[in-house]
Write an enzyme that holds these catalytic residues in place. Structure first.
Site, mmCIF file in Angstrom:
data_model
loop_
_atom_site.group_PDB
_atom_site.id
_atom_site.type_symbol
_atom_site.label_atom_id
_atom_site.label_comp_id
_atom_site.label_asym_id
_atom_site.label_seq_id
_atom_site.Cartn_x
_atom_site.Cartn_y
_atom_site.Cartn_z
ATOM 1 N N GLY A 217 0.796 -1.215 0.000
ATOM 2 C CA GLY A 217 0.000 0.000 0.000
ATOM 3 C C GLY A 217 0.833 1.271 0.000
ATOM 4 O O GLY A 217 2.058 1.256 0.195
ATOM 5 N N HIS A 218 0.152 2.391 -0.181
ATOM 6 C CA HIS A 218 0.797 3.689 -0.344
ATOM 7 C C HIS A 218 1.642 4.101 0.850
ATOM 8 O O HIS A 218 1.283 3.849 2.002
ATOM 9 C CB HIS A 218 -0.254 4.776 -0.610
ATOM 10 C CG HIS A 218 -1.132 5.070 0.580
ATOM 11 N ND1 HIS A 218 -0.821 6.033 1.515
ATOM 12 C CD2 HIS A 218 -2.301 4.532 0.983
ATOM 13 C CE1 HIS A 218 -1.759 6.090 2.432
ATOM 14 N NE2 HIS A 218 -2.675 5.176 2.140
ATOM 15 N N ASP A 219 2.778 4.684 0.558
ATOM 16 C CA ASP A 219 3.672 5.277 1.565
ATOM 17 C C ASP A 219 4.306 4.252 2.497
ATOM 18 O O ASP A 219 4.928 4.639 3.495
ATOM 19 C CB ASP A 219 2.937 6.342 2.395
ATOM 20 C CG ASP A 219 2.543 7.546 1.567
ATOM 21 O OD1 ASP A 219 3.433 8.357 1.245
ATOM 22 O OD2 ASP A 219 1.346 7.686 1.232
#
Length: 309
Positions: A217-219
């Protein structure tokens, strides 16, 4: 995400058509989510529960939906919808750029790198030396890949973050303006999906090996020399430290840390941060030896009930 140049608070307020509190020449150098903000960054907040966290963060410009006391050395942008206006900034400073060729002319590809047919290499992508990109891989804009990286067929690097705000008429997406960064000597299996950061980087550390059908997932930040087995789902903003082993069908919640050299056994639900150097199993997650003892004791319940009868 840093802007190409430093802007004044007045310039940003004019762009958003909003009020501001602070010196009109206050410097604004970028925008970021709260966990990665630095001085000069804009952070947004639209719920009173998080006002104090945003106001006391490292960010020096707070995009907020209420006039509040401005901390010393900071500035405020007053908006009736900070979520919307954060998207306005992303669209302005990192606009979507369509492609009409399989490999963008702005992509930089190192010596000895092989790109198999039907792969897509987006705008401003950087790929290092001696990489192997198999067929049907999609590498979105601004992705950075180091040397000696292998990416197997069907993998996608740089899709949008799964980040939405509920509105009366549906869900409003927070636009992603970040990147995916893959360090040297990483191996990524087939049909993996690694989302870019909302404003920062989703990072895979040097020497890490990822099996097929893994989602990151993001970041999220994955450290060096980790092993991640198939069908694992890693949520956004997760930190996985160096030399962690994650076996198949593991899922995590967002915003947690898995300590260095931890081992997460298959089908575990990582519901909280865990220390490094230990083995874990189960949902909710516990040290594997303790969890396996509990399961062994559960098996004894029928025998205990028979004795009580």
């Amino acid at each position: 995400m840093k802007f190409p140049k430093i802007h004044s608070l007045q310039e940003i307020a004019n762009l958003l058509e909003c009020e501001f509190i602070g010196d009109q020449n206050f410097p604004v150098s970028g925008m970021n989510e709260i966990h990665v903000v630095e001085p000069g960054d804009i952070v947004f907040v639209d719920h009173p529960k998080y006002y104090e966290k945003a106001l006391q963060s490292a960010a020096t410009i707070v995009l907020i939906n209420k006039k509040v006391d401005c901390p010393e050395g900071k500035a405020l942008l007053i908006s009736d919808d900070p979520f919307r206006d954060f998207n306005t900034l992303t669209r302005h400073f990192k606009p979507f750029q369509f492609a009409n060729v399989a490999v963008s002319a702005s992509a930089v590809i190192g010596e000895g790198t092989v790109i198999q047919p039907n792969s897509f290499i987006g705008n401003h992508v950087k790929i290092g030396k001696n990489c192997l990109i198999h067929s049907n891989v999609s590498i979105y804009d601004h992705t950075v890949i180091g040397d000696n990286v292998i990416i197997h067929a069907g993998t996608i690097l740089g899709a949008d973050a799964f980040y939405y705000k509920k509105r009366p008429d549906g869900f409003d997406q927070l636009i992603s303006g970040g990147r995916v960064v893959i360090k040297d000597n990483v191996g990524i299996g087939a049909l993996c999906t690694i989302d870019k950061g909302v404003t920062g980087d989703t990072t895979i550390g040097e020497g890490t090996k990822i099996d097929n059908q893994v989602h990151v997932g993001h970041d999220s930040v994955i450290g060096k020399k980790c092993l991640i087995a198939s069908q694992t789902g890693i949520a956004g903003c997760v930190v996985i430290e160096d030399e962690v082993t994650i076996w198949g069908q593991v899922g995590t919640t967002s915003g947690i840390t898995i300590g260095a050299k931890a081992v997460i056994m298959g089908q575990t639900g990582v519901t909280k941060s865990v220390e490094g150097g230990k083995s874990y199993f189960g949902t909710p997650i516990e040290e594997s030896r303790e969890k396996l003892k509990q399961l062994a004791n559960i098996k004894k319940i029928p025998e205990i009930l028979n004795k009580l009868k």
